[in-house]
Design a protein around this motif. Structure first.
Motif, PDB file in Angstrom:
ATOM      1  N   LEU A 118       0.812  -1.208   0.000  1.00  0.00           N
ATOM      2  CA  LEU A 118       0.000   0.000   0.000  1.00  0.00           C
ATOM      3  C   LEU A 118       0.849   1.264   0.000  1.00  0.00           C
ATOM      4  CD1 LEU A 118      -2.434  -1.271   2.738  1.00  0.00           C
ATOM      5  CD2 LEU A 118      -3.055  -0.902   0.370  1.00  0.00           C
ATOM      6  N   SER A 119       0.334   2.295  -0.659  1.00  0.00           N
ATOM      7  CA  SER A 119       0.962   3.617  -0.569  1.00  0.00           C
ATOM      8  C   SER A 119       0.573   4.318   0.724  1.00  0.00           C
ATOM      9  CB  SER A 119       0.535   4.482  -1.764  1.00  0.00           C
ATOM     10  OG  SER A 119       0.926   3.886  -2.985  1.00  0.00           O
ATOM     11  N   LEU A 120      -0.578   3.947   1.286  1.00  0.00           N
ATOM     12  CA  LEU A 120      -1.037   4.518   2.541  1.00  0.00           C
ATOM     13  C   LEU A 120      -0.137   4.075   3.685  1.00  0.00           C
ATOM     14  CD1 LEU A 120      -4.821   3.739   2.119  1.00  0.00           C
ATOM     15  CD2 LEU A 120      -3.834   6.018   2.156  1.00  0.00           C
ATOM     16  N   ARG A 121       0.033   4.942   4.653  1.00  0.00           N
ATOM     17  CA  ARG A 121       0.803   4.607   5.844  1.00  0.00           C
ATOM     18  C   ARG A 121      -0.124   4.603   7.051  1.00  0.00           C
ATOM     19  NH1 ARG A 121       6.009   7.862   6.833  1.00  0.00           N
ATOM     20  NH2 ARG A 121       6.360   6.036   8.124  1.00  0.00           N
ATOM     21  N   GLY A 122       0.209   3.750   8.021  1.00  0.00           N
ATOM     22  CA  GLY A 122      -0.571   3.702   9.253  1.00  0.00           C
ATOM     23  C   GLY A 122      -1.472   2.487   9.303  1.00  0.00           C
ATOM     24  N   VAL A 123      -1.406   1.757  10.418  1.00  0.00           N
ATOM     25  CA  VAL A 123      -2.183   0.521  10.524  1.00  0.00           C
ATOM     26  C   VAL A 123      -3.680   0.786  10.464  1.00  0.00           C
ATOM     27  CG1 VAL A 123      -0.418  -0.783  11.758  1.00  0.00           C
ATOM     28  CG2 VAL A 123      -2.022   0.621  13.062  1.00  0.00           C
ATOM     29  N   TYR A 124      -4.117   1.950  10.950  1.00  0.00           N
ATOM     30  CA  TYR A 124      -5.544   2.257  10.926  1.00  0.00           C
ATOM     31  C   TYR A 124      -6.056   2.346   9.492  1.00  0.00           C
ATOM     32  CZ  TYR A 124      -3.173   6.807  10.735  1.00  0.00           C
ATOM     33  OH  TYR A 124      -2.323   7.834  10.426  1.00  0.00           O
ATOM     34  N   ASN A 125      -5.207   2.844   8.578  1.00  0.00           N
ATOM     35  CA  ASN A 125      -5.608   2.917   7.178  1.00  0.00           C
ATOM     36  C   ASN A 125      -5.714   1.536   6.542  1.00  0.00           C
ATOM     37  OD1 ASN A 125      -5.910   5.707   6.879  1.00  0.00           O
ATOM     38  ND2 ASN A 125      -3.732   6.008   6.527  1.00  0.00           N
ATOM     39  N   ILE A 126      -4.940   0.593   7.034  1.00  0.00           N
ATOM     40  CA  ILE A 126      -4.950  -0.742   6.428  1.00  0.00           C
ATOM     41  C   ILE A 126      -6.252  -1.476   6.748  1.00  0.00           C
ATOM     42  CG2 ILE A 126      -3.791  -2.988   6.419  1.00  0.00           C
ATOM     43  CD1 ILE A 126      -1.144  -1.489   6.720  1.00  0.00           C
ATOM     44  N   PHE A 127      -6.780  -1.320   7.957  1.00  0.00           N
ATOM     45  CA  PHE A 127      -8.074  -1.929   8.247  1.00  0.00           C
ATOM     46  C   PHE A 127      -9.181  -1.215   7.473  1.00  0.00           C
ATOM     47  CE2 PHE A 127     -11.392  -3.158  11.680  1.00  0.00           C
ATOM     48  CZ  PHE A 127     -11.752  -4.269  10.934  1.00  0.00           C
ATOM     49  N   ASN A 128      -9.021   0.104   7.301  1.00  0.00           N
ATOM     50  CA  ASN A 128      -9.976   0.829   6.460  1.00  0.00           C
ATOM     51  C   ASN A 128      -9.973   0.278   5.033  1.00  0.00           C
ATOM     52  OD1 ASN A 128     -10.638   2.546   8.568  1.00  0.00           O
ATOM     53  ND2 ASN A 128      -9.191   4.123   7.956  1.00  0.00           N
ATOM     54  N   ALA A 129      -8.822  -0.205   4.583  1.00  0.00           N
ATOM     55  CA  ALA A 129      -8.742  -0.774   3.235  1.00  0.00           C
ATOM     56  C   ALA A 129      -9.632  -2.005   3.106  1.00  0.00           C
ATOM     57  CB  ALA A 129      -7.292  -1.134   2.905  1.00  0.00           C
ATOM     58  N   ALA A 130      -9.710  -2.813   4.166  1.00  0.00           N
ATOM     59  CA  ALA A 130     -10.614  -3.972   4.138  1.00  0.00           C
ATOM     60  C   ALA A 130     -12.057  -3.519   3.995  1.00  0.00           C
ATOM     61  CB  ALA A 130     -10.432  -4.803   5.409  1.00  0.00           C
ATOM     62  N   ALA A 131     -12.413  -2.437   4.698  1.00  0.00           N
ATOM     63  CA  ALA A 131     -13.767  -1.882   4.589  1.00  0.00           C
ATOM     64  C   ALA A 131     -14.048  -1.407   3.171  1.00  0.00           C
ATOM     65  CB  ALA A 131     -13.934  -0.728   5.579  1.00  0.00           C
ATOM     66  N   ALA A 132     -13.069  -0.708   2.576  1.00  0.00           N
ATOM     67  CA  ALA A 132     -13.250  -0.186   1.219  1.00  0.00           C
ATOM     68  C   ALA A 132     -13.395  -1.310   0.201  1.00  0.00           C
ATOM     69  CB  ALA A 132     -12.073   0.715   0.850  1.00  0.00           C
ATOM     70  N   LEU A 133     -12.606  -2.359   0.363  1.00  0.00           N
ATOM     71  CA  LEU A 133     -12.721  -3.508  -0.538  1.00  0.00           C
ATOM     72  C   LEU A 133     -14.112  -4.126  -0.452  1.00  0.00           C
ATOM     73  CD1 LEU A 133      -9.248  -5.227   0.035  1.00  0.00           C
ATOM     74  CD2 LEU A 133     -10.075  -4.304  -2.143  1.00  0.00           C
ATOM     75  N   ALA A 134     -14.602  -4.296   0.780  1.00  0.00           N
ATOM     76  CA  ALA A 134     -15.930  -4.894   0.964  1.00  0.00           C
ATOM     77  C   ALA A 134     -17.008  -4.043   0.301  1.00  0.00           C
ATOM     78  CB  ALA A 134     -16.219  -5.076   2.456  1.00  0.00           C
ATOM     79  N   MET A 135     -16.918  -2.709   0.446  1.00  0.00           N
ATOM     80  CA  MET A 135     -17.931  -1.829  -0.134  1.00  0.00           C
ATOM     81  C   MET A 135     -17.854  -1.852  -1.662  1.00  0.00           C
ATOM     82  SD  MET A 135     -20.362   0.320   0.926  1.00  0.00           S
ATOM     83  CE  MET A 135     -21.348  -0.653  -0.185  1.00  0.00           C
ATOM     84  N   ALA A 136     -16.649  -1.803  -2.205  1.00  0.00           N
ATOM     85  CA  ALA A 136     -16.492  -1.818  -3.655  1.00  0.00           C
ATOM     86  C   ALA A 136     -17.032  -3.112  -4.248  1.00  0.00           C
ATOM     87  CB  ALA A 136     -15.017  -1.627  -4.025  1.00  0.00           C
TER      88      ALA A 136
END
Length: 420
Positions: free
Chosen positions: A239-257
């Motif tokens: 990921l280009s994003l930094r921070g563990v909180y952003n990585i869990f948000n990525a799971a949320a974004a994948l699910a929504m997409a």
């Protein structure tokens, strides 16, 4: 007449440097049906993203994932997550007849204002992230926030995506028994990294609903590399994003997409888009000052501040903390006492600023963290911080309005992405 008038107000406001949401407030007053008309015929519908933490970054991820699937996406890019912010963003995108050229709308909305929005525009889908003690002087008890999210879910006509690991969010499912629901979640090994609100405060009695099947599971995290399981297949993404909180948000974004695309989803472009997402403004955003990186990390509650400190190694960095207590930040800053600042002990904090600078400095003192300078005015404080930290990478932890002020000052000395 409301659209031409709104566009005229928007143009005048931008020329004068006014607030991005003001034109939306005008059009809301003169034409309450404007948003519903503009959004009602989108082929893939309207998506609402809400919750306490991570709305801006998660919304940005969902938008870019869908764009990578070939969709035209409308969103409220300014981060103004009140209904007037959505209306203002629409004024910039609709034609003179009020028509919006988009396949789907993905909207970040503040928990309380989302309830107002969904009464005007029932969403096709919603993504509910978490419930944490955040700005309780605005919303009251934490269960009140849960009820706000529940009202969003009740108005949703299609699928509701819930965080399996947050007991309060997961409990919303029982209130909407006839609604389609899907979950995103964590591998058990990661649950200690992303504690629920009760776990943060050492409370017992609630636990994640680990027996619920999740459409997307975050399996592992190693720096900026993460692996996600979808449809029984695990994929690793850098990921280009930094921070563990952003990585869990990525799971949320994948699910929504995946919900929005349904059977049309293409996995490889989805993961490629996720890898390319850059931080939303102020959320781990990295700028360059005097040839060195300067990172902005938004903090607004104990969970966000703890995970921010955990995500970014303090070693070798000059650190500034800027705390305001304006309405958009929340007035009750007692939550600072729920944050552990031990990771800053060795390097200390070079500058403490903002309206509540002395409260923050006192909090650091109780954790034996040296604070080398205190200045309540963020402008002079920022200049002093940059001057004293020449030759070193820099990091600023800041509340929302402090972040806006600091970005404005930084724009005078370096390239700062303009959000419009």
């Amino acid at each position: 007449m409301s659209v031409p008038l709104g566009k005229a107000v928007r143009a005048a406001s931008r020329l004068r440097g006014g607030g991005s949401a003001f034109p939306g407030l005008v059009v809301e007053r003169i034409d309450p049906g404007f948003m519903a008309r503009a959004l009602r015929n989108l082929p893939r519908g309207v998506v609402v993203v809400s919750g306490t933490n991570g709305k801006t970054t998660t919304t940005k991820m969902v938008v870019e994932l869908l764009q990578g699937q070939g969709l035209k996406v409308f969103t409220n890019r300014t981060g103004s997550n009140f209904t007037r912010g959505v209306a203002a963003a629409l004024l910039g995108e609709v034609d003179w007849r009020g028509r919006l050229d988009a396949d789907v709308a993905v909207l970040e909305l503040d928990e309380a204002h989302a309830v107002h929005f969904v009464n005007l525009v029932p969403p096709t889908h919603c993504l509910l992230l978490n419930v944490l003690r955040d700005q309780l002087d605005r919303f009251g008890e934490i269960d009140k926030t849960t009820r706000l999210l529940e009202q969003i879910a009740r108005k949703t006509t299609g699928t509701v995506v819930l965080n399996r690991e947050d007991p309060r969010v997961a409990s919303i499912a029982s209130a909407i028994p006839r609604t389609a629901i899907t979950y995103f979640g964590l591998d058990e090994s990661l649950r200690g990294t992303f504690p629920s609100d009760d776990e943060l405060r050492g409370a017992t009695g609630t636990a994640p609903a680990s027996d619920l099947p999740a459409d997307v599971v975050l399996e592992t995290v190693d720096g900026n590399t993460a692996s996600f399981t979808m449809d029984g297949e695990t994929s690793t993404v850098n990921l280009s994003l930094r921070g563990v909180y952003n990585i869990f948000n990525a799971a949320a974004a994948l699910a929504m997409a995946r919900v929005i695309m349904g059977g049309d989803v293409r996995r490889a472009p989805l993961l490629a888009s996720l890898a390319a997402v850059e931080p939303a403004f102020g959320r781990g955003e990295s700028l360059v000052v005097d040839g060195q990186p300067l990172e902005l990390v938004l903090v607004k509650n104990p969970s966000g501040f703890r995970l921010g400190l955990k995500s970014f190694d303090a070693a070798g960095y000059a650190t500034m903390i800027a705390i305001n207590d304006n309405y958009a930040d929340g007035r009750d800053m007692s939550w600072l006492w729920d944050v552990d600042f031990d990771s800053l002990k060795d390097g200390g904090v070079d500058m403490v600023s903002g309206v509540r600078a002395y409260d923050m400095a006192l909090r650091l003192k109780y954790d034996d963290v040296p604070a080398r300078a205190v200045d309540t005015d963020t402008g002079p404080a920022l200049r002093t911080f940059i001057r004293s930290a020449q030759g070193r990478p820099k990091r600023i932890f800041c509340t929302y309005t402090a972040m806006l002020a600091i970005r404005r000052d930084l724009s005078r000395i370096t390239d700062v992405k303009v959000v419009s």
